[in-house]
Motif scaffolding. Sequence first.
Motif, PDB file in Angstrom:
ATOM      1  N   VAL A 137       0.824  -1.214   0.000  1.00  0.00           N
ATOM      2  CA  VAL A 137       0.000   0.000   0.000  1.00  0.00           C
ATOM      3  C   VAL A 137       0.859   1.265   0.000  1.00  0.00           C
ATOM      4  CG1 VAL A 137      -2.078  -1.028   0.969  1.00  0.00           C
ATOM      5  CG2 VAL A 137      -0.311  -0.135   2.516  1.00  0.00           C
ATOM      6  N   GLU A 138       2.039   1.189   0.595  1.00  0.00           N
ATOM      7  CA  GLU A 138       2.933   2.350   0.572  1.00  0.00           C
ATOM      8  C   GLU A 138       3.451   2.586  -0.845  1.00  0.00           C
ATOM      9  OE1 GLU A 138       3.580   4.424   2.957  1.00  0.00           O
ATOM     10  OE2 GLU A 138       2.722   3.356   4.680  1.00  0.00           O
ATOM     11  N   LYS A 139       3.894   1.526  -1.494  1.00  0.00           N
ATOM     12  CA  LYS A 139       4.504   1.664  -2.820  1.00  0.00           C
ATOM     13  C   LYS A 139       3.486   2.023  -3.895  1.00  0.00           C
ATOM     14  CE  LYS A 139       8.359  -1.441  -1.813  1.00  0.00           C
ATOM     15  NZ  LYS A 139       8.998  -2.756  -2.097  1.00  0.00           N
ATOM     16  N   VAL A 140       2.233   1.643  -3.709  1.00  0.00           N
ATOM     17  CA  VAL A 140       1.223   2.000  -4.706  1.00  0.00           C
ATOM     18  C   VAL A 140       0.651   3.388  -4.453  1.00  0.00           C
ATOM     19  CG1 VAL A 140       0.613  -0.415  -5.105  1.00  0.00           C
ATOM     20  CG2 VAL A 140      -0.753   0.959  -3.504  1.00  0.00           C
ATOM     21  N   GLY A 141       1.084   4.028  -3.368  1.00  0.00           N
ATOM     22  CA  GLY A 141       0.666   5.399  -3.106  1.00  0.00           C
ATOM     23  C   GLY A 141      -0.563   5.556  -2.248  1.00  0.00           C
ATOM     24  N   LEU A 142      -0.913   4.509  -1.486  1.00  0.00           N
ATOM     25  CA  LEU A 142      -2.104   4.565  -0.642  1.00  0.00           C
ATOM     26  C   LEU A 142      -1.783   4.462   0.842  1.00  0.00           C
ATOM     27  CD1 LEU A 142      -4.508   2.249  -2.709  1.00  0.00           C
ATOM     28  CD2 LEU A 142      -4.414   4.757  -2.712  1.00  0.00           C
ATOM     29  N   GLY A 143      -0.530   4.587   1.184  1.00  0.00           N
ATOM     30  CA  GLY A 143      -0.120   4.393   2.567  1.00  0.00           C
ATOM     31  C   GLY A 143      -0.796   5.319   3.554  1.00  0.00           C
ATOM     32  N   GLU A 144      -1.172   6.510   3.114  1.00  0.00           N
ATOM     33  CA  GLU A 144      -1.796   7.467   4.031  1.00  0.00           C
ATOM     34  C   GLU A 144      -3.148   6.985   4.547  1.00  0.00           C
ATOM     35  OE1 GLU A 144      -3.493  11.069   2.035  1.00  0.00           O
ATOM     36  OE2 GLU A 144      -2.646  10.129   0.238  1.00  0.00           O
ATOM     37  N   PHE A 145      -3.774   6.045   3.844  1.00  0.00           N
ATOM     38  CA  PHE A 145      -5.113   5.610   4.226  1.00  0.00           C
ATOM     39  C   PHE A 145      -5.106   4.378   5.142  1.00  0.00           C
ATOM     40  CE2 PHE A 145      -5.691   7.457  -0.109  1.00  0.00           C
ATOM     41  CZ  PHE A 145      -6.368   8.597   0.293  1.00  0.00           C
ATOM     42  N   PHE A 146      -4.022   3.614   5.138  1.00  0.00           N
ATOM     43  CA  PHE A 146      -4.023   2.319   5.816  1.00  0.00           C
ATOM     44  C   PHE A 146      -3.071   2.318   7.015  1.00  0.00           C
ATOM     45  CE2 PHE A 146      -5.450   1.340   1.534  1.00  0.00           C
ATOM     46  CZ  PHE A 146      -6.501   0.473   1.769  1.00  0.00           C
ATOM     47  N   GLU A 147      -3.568   1.777   8.137  1.00  0.00           N
ATOM     48  CA  GLU A 147      -2.715   1.619   9.327  1.00  0.00           C
ATOM     49  C   GLU A 147      -1.595   0.626   9.066  1.00  0.00           C
ATOM     50  OE1 GLU A 147      -4.428   0.708  13.069  1.00  0.00           O
ATOM     51  OE2 GLU A 147      -5.965   2.270  12.934  1.00  0.00           O
TER      52      GLU A 147
END
Length: 235
Positions: A137-147
Amino acid sequence: MSRTIKLISFDLDDTLWAVGPVIVQANLTLYRWLDTNAPAFTERYQLEDFDKLRRIVVSEQPDIAHSVTAIRLAVLTKGLLDSGYDNAAAEQLAEAAFEVFLAARNQVELFQHAQQMLIDLSANYRLVALSNGNADVEKVGLGEFFEFGLNADQVGKAKPDPLMFEQMLERAGVVADEVLHIGDHPDHDIRGAQDCGLHTLWVNFSGKPWPEGPKPDLEVRCLSEIPGAIARFTE
């Protein structure tokens, strides 16, 4: 009936983006890298031979069948050894090639409405990711949304095995009845989550009939429907 949902767990591949085109492009990027850096491999194997090598590897090493990362590394190592590279070179090249593949594998194109849906949900719920694949999720650019995210490589079992759901509950500090799992796969996502006592939402883009067994609590045809469906479910 009022329900309290504290945490929402998401499947990733084919729930937030289409994984097929991503893997096709990642394999092409990988093959081009191998053609430059391990030409003996591409002299022996064509791009379409990855599937054949995968079947051989899983047959020979069934203990790694849950792990797409272990399978990919084994495929590369076997192909390189068969192409004449010695053990040390094959291992080094396989690891470098895998990093090239993984970078391309995390270049995803989100489904329409996915980002706005995550923005809306993350304002009211804790979100985590549960995947049988090796997207990050971090590498795909969604890290801000997931704990946090869990995948089969880390856990040692793939959904629908209960272990990933159980580890998620323990790490998040919630009980099953406080969690809603969202995914596209009737077996891996919905049945797996149901068996652990989680609430479920089936992302059914194509409008297929429910196959069999207990139905999910919720069903949507479009990601934009998810926040409203959850709001009604928790009223």
